[in-house]
Write a protein that holds these residues in place. Sequence first.
Motif, mmCIF file in Angstrom:
data_model
loop_
_atom_site.group_PDB
_atom_site.id
_atom_site.type_symbol
_atom_site.label_atom_id
_atom_site.label_comp_id
_atom_site.label_asym_id
_atom_site.label_seq_id
_atom_site.Cartn_x
_atom_site.Cartn_y
_atom_site.Cartn_z
ATOM 1 N N PHE A 291 -2.646 4.252 -2.369
ATOM 2 C CA PHE A 291 -2.996 3.263 -3.385
ATOM 3 C C PHE A 291 -3.273 1.925 -2.699
ATOM 4 O O PHE A 291 -2.434 1.425 -1.960
ATOM 5 C CB PHE A 291 -1.876 3.118 -4.409
ATOM 6 N N GLU A 292 -4.446 1.380 -2.957
ATOM 7 C CA GLU A 292 -4.852 0.089 -2.405
ATOM 8 C C GLU A 292 -4.685 -0.974 -3.490
ATOM 9 O O GLU A 292 -4.917 -0.695 -4.667
ATOM 10 C CB GLU A 292 -6.314 0.145 -1.944
ATOM 11 N N GLY B 55 -6.285 5.591 -6.735
ATOM 12 C CA GLY B 55 -5.916 5.850 -5.344
ATOM 13 C C GLY B 55 -7.015 6.579 -4.586
ATOM 14 O O GLY B 55 -7.940 7.145 -5.164
ATOM 15 N N MET B 56 -6.882 6.560 -3.274
ATOM 16 C CA MET B 56 -7.805 7.277 -2.398
ATOM 17 C C MET B 56 -7.113 8.565 -1.966
ATOM 18 O O MET B 56 -5.994 8.546 -1.469
ATOM 19 C CB MET B 56 -8.127 6.412 -1.179
ATOM 20 N N ARG C 111 0.846 -1.189 0.000
ATOM 21 C CA ARG C 111 0.000 0.000 0.000
ATOM 22 C C ARG C 111 0.886 1.246 0.000
ATOM 23 O O ARG C 111 1.172 1.803 1.051
ATOM 24 C CB ARG C 111 -0.926 -0.011 1.209
ATOM 25 N N PRO C 112 1.309 1.716 -1.192
ATOM 26 C CA PRO C 112 2.128 2.923 -1.241
ATOM 27 C C PRO C 112 1.277 4.171 -1.031
ATOM 28 O O PRO C 112 0.069 4.174 -1.278
ATOM 29 C CB PRO C 112 2.729 2.889 -2.651
ATOM 30 N N ALA C 113 1.919 5.233 -0.568
ATOM 31 C CA ALA C 113 1.237 6.508 -0.349
ATOM 32 C C ALA C 113 2.238 7.632 -0.598
ATOM 33 O O ALA C 113 3.439 7.457 -0.436
ATOM 34 C CB ALA C 113 0.690 6.593 1.069
ATOM 35 N N ALA C 114 1.709 8.786 -1.013
ATOM 36 C CA ALA C 114 2.536 9.974 -1.213
ATOM 37 C C ALA C 114 1.696 11.193 -0.881
ATOM 38 O O ALA C 114 0.468 11.160 -0.990
ATOM 39 C CB ALA C 114 3.036 10.042 -2.658
#
Length: 135
Positions: A118-119, A125-126, A94-97
């Motif tokens: 990102f799920e 993405g959410m 589960r990457p996030a930025a």
Amino acid sequence: VRLGSSYRCEGLFGFNLVMLTAELELLSAQFDNEQTVFFIENGIAKSTTETVKSTKSQTHLKLGLLVQPVRVLKLRVGMDRLGLQGIGLTESLRPAAGFSIEYPVQSFLALIDYTIVFEPNAPLGMSVISLGIRF
């Protein structure tokens, strides 16, 4: 159980702030499961229910990086649930930025935070947006 660590450095590569973080989370829960057991007694098939204890464990690894190029802007990137316990890297990742903007207004700070997560099962993405004031 959670184990975490971070490294913070000011002035690295010309940035105001660089911070690396890591967290290891160990989860474990015990459940009572009912199991049906079949047997033959005096030539007749019978069944009984037994309670069996089972344990489920998970391990999650999280990594993050925060970079502050100027005082009012922070940039973030991170990864949650890196492939552990025989799960492929992209199956649970589960990457996030995101970024944060802090803007001084009179005697307080106005804050805007944006993050995209990102799920693995979602095509897009959410987005998470928050506004705040720090006194």
